[in-house]
Design a protein around this motif. Structure first.
Motif, PDB file in Angstrom:
ATOM      1  N   ALA A 182     -12.699 -21.390   5.262  1.00 56.57           N
ATOM      2  CA  ALA A 182     -12.243 -20.495   4.191  1.00 56.57           C
ATOM      3  C   ALA A 182     -11.289 -19.434   4.726  1.00 56.57           C
ATOM      4  O   ALA A 182     -10.363 -19.019   4.024  1.00 56.57           O
ATOM      5  CB  ALA A 182     -13.447 -19.832   3.522  1.00 56.57           C
ATOM      6  N   GLY A 183     -11.501 -18.987   5.940  1.00 55.63           N
ATOM      7  CA  GLY A 183     -10.616 -17.981   6.517  1.00 55.63           C
ATOM      8  C   GLY A 183      -9.209 -18.511   6.686  1.00 55.63           C
ATOM      9  O   GLY A 183      -8.223 -17.849   6.325  1.00 55.63           O
ATOM     10  N   LEU A 184      -9.099 -19.717   7.236  1.00 51.92           N
ATOM     11  CA  LEU A 184      -7.784 -20.323   7.415  1.00 51.92           C
ATOM     12  C   LEU A 184      -7.133 -20.619   6.072  1.00 51.92           C
ATOM     13  O   LEU A 184      -5.932 -20.420   5.887  1.00 51.92           O
ATOM     14  CB  LEU A 184      -7.920 -21.612   8.225  1.00 51.92           C
ATOM     15  N   ALA A 185      -7.932 -21.094   5.119  1.00 52.05           N
ATOM     16  CA  ALA A 185      -7.387 -21.443   3.805  1.00 52.05           C
ATOM     17  C   ALA A 185      -6.852 -20.221   3.072  1.00 52.05           C
ATOM     18  O   ALA A 185      -5.856 -20.308   2.349  1.00 52.05           O
ATOM     19  CB  ALA A 185      -8.466 -22.133   2.967  1.00 52.05           C
ATOM     20  N   ALA A 186      -7.510 -19.088   3.251  1.00 48.48           N
ATOM     21  CA  ALA A 186      -7.116 -17.875   2.533  1.00 48.48           C
ATOM     22  C   ALA A 186      -6.026 -17.090   3.243  1.00 48.48           C
ATOM     23  O   ALA A 186      -5.403 -16.207   2.638  1.00 48.48           O
ATOM     24  CB  ALA A 186      -8.335 -16.973   2.331  1.00 48.48           C
ATOM     25  N   ALA A 187      -5.787 -17.389   4.505  1.00 45.86           N
ATOM     26  CA  ALA A 187      -4.905 -16.549   5.317  1.00 45.86           C
ATOM     27  C   ALA A 187      -3.496 -16.411   4.750  1.00 45.86           C
ATOM     28  O   ALA A 187      -2.867 -15.360   4.886  1.00 45.86           O
ATOM     29  CB  ALA A 187      -4.839 -17.097   6.743  1.00 45.86           C
ATOM     30  N   GLY A 188      -2.989 -17.454   4.110  1.00 45.25           N
ATOM     31  CA  GLY A 188      -1.624 -17.369   3.609  1.00 45.25           C
ATOM     32  C   GLY A 188      -1.486 -16.571   2.332  1.00 45.25           C
ATOM     33  O   GLY A 188      -0.371 -16.233   1.933  1.00 45.25           O
ATOM     34  N   ARG A 189      -2.628 -16.258   1.675  1.00 47.20           N
ATOM     35  CA  ARG A 189      -2.566 -15.569   0.383  1.00 47.20           C
ATOM     36  C   ARG A 189      -3.326 -14.254   0.346  1.00 47.20           C
ATOM     37  O   ARG A 189      -2.981 -13.350  -0.407  1.00 47.20           O
ATOM     38  CB  ARG A 189      -3.097 -16.497  -0.706  1.00 47.20           C
ATOM     39  N   ALA A 190      -4.392 -14.139   1.119  1.00 43.42           N
ATOM     40  CA  ALA A 190      -5.207 -12.927   1.085  1.00 43.42           C
ATOM     41  C   ALA A 190      -4.453 -11.739   1.680  1.00 43.42           C
ATOM     42  O   ALA A 190      -3.741 -11.875   2.673  1.00 43.42           O
ATOM     43  CB  ALA A 190      -6.506 -13.155   1.861  1.00 43.42           C
ATOM     44  N   THR A 191      -4.628 -10.584   1.058  1.00 44.72           N
ATOM     45  CA  THR A 191      -3.990  -9.371   1.578  1.00 44.72           C
ATOM     46  C   THR A 191      -4.872  -8.653   2.592  1.00 44.72           C
ATOM     47  O   THR A 191      -4.392  -7.906   3.449  1.00 44.72           O
ATOM     48  CB  THR A 191      -3.677  -8.398   0.429  1.00 44.72           C
ATOM     49  N   ALA A 192      -6.182  -8.871   2.514  1.00 42.23           N
ATOM     50  CA  ALA A 192      -7.135  -8.280   3.455  1.00 42.23           C
ATOM     51  C   ALA A 192      -8.346  -9.207   3.523  1.00 42.23           C
ATOM     52  O   ALA A 192      -8.704  -9.847   2.531  1.00 42.23           O
ATOM     53  CB  ALA A 192      -7.558  -6.880   3.014  1.00 42.23           C
TER      54      ALA A 192
END
Length: 242
Positions: free
Chosen positions: A194-204
């Protein structure tokens, strides 16, 4: 690398390590050129109890809490360095089983163990350094949240805390759904992808192993924002609510 005393392969080989266990230091290839590093310490009777946790449970938990911190930066967990201090009376079998738990969890995260150190102490202390790589991406810190962002949670919340409450109530032998809560505390299973998947979109991003409310507070402080949580929308399983 293999154990010197037998042909049992305790630490599986990792072809990304140019030099692994057996030398003064390990050598890790990092194509990205940047290393994400974190460290944590587990102390017996403060972070784990041997009357609650088997040796493998302790190994899984020690690895997971460090690998999760790497993933929470939007990085790919790569390898661990393990420091162990323990009494001379601690059976070698306990240590080997603990390392087996670490190897198991590293396998789940796609990481390896590059080496470590061991020394004597009055109680068991485990110090782990986890290393990861960003695969060309940008690290996601706690400081990027902005007004209007949406809070997204990966995985269930409250399961580990509920399991700890059961253990403190003398319910270490709980079965069924309650037993699963105990296991969630003894052997946390962070959703590393989930961390890798969210990295391109999550702001924090942040690992929430200290508790969702407390860790959201860290993001709020670092980002200078206020976070409103709709408790009814949290993915909280029914046994935790009751």
């Amino acid at each position: 690398p293999t154990r010197r005393s037998s042909d049992l392969q305790l630490l599986p080989a990792d072809d990304r390590l140019e030099i692994a266990v057996g030398d003064d230091a390990a050598v890790l290839r990092v194509p990205d050129g940047r290393v994400v590093a974190t460290t944590d310490l587990l102390v017996e009777e403060r972070h784990f109890r041997r009357d609650w946790s088997g040796a493998a449970d302790v190994g899984v938990k020690a690895a997971a809490q460090n690998l999760a911190d790497v993933a929470a930066m939007g990085a790919r967990p790569r390898t661990l360095l393990v420091g162990l201090a323990c009494p001379a009376s601690l059976p070698a079998a306990w240590v080997l089983e603990m390392v087996g738990g670490m190897v198991e969890e590293c396998g789940r995260a796609g990481a390896s163990i590059a080496g470590g150190d061991i020394t004597g102490a009055d109680s068991i202390m485990i110090a782990i350094t986890a290393l990861g790589e960003l695969d060309g991406g940008v690290p996601v810190t706690r400081a990027g949240a902005r007004p209007g962002d949406v809070v997204a949670v990966a995985g269930d919340v409250g399961r580990s805390a509920a399991g700890l409450a059961l253990l403190r109530a003398g319910r270490a032998d709980a079965s069924g759904e309650l037993g699963q809560l105990v296991r969630a505390h003894l052997r946390p299973q962070p959703p590393y992808p989930a961390g890798l998947a969210a990295a391109g979109r999550a702001t924090a991003m942040i690992d929430v192993s200290d508790g969702l409310v407390q860790d959201l507070g860290h993001i709020a402080d670092a980002s200078g924002v206020r976070i409103d949580v709709a408790a009814a929308e949290l993915p909280c399983p029914e046994p935790v609510k009751t």
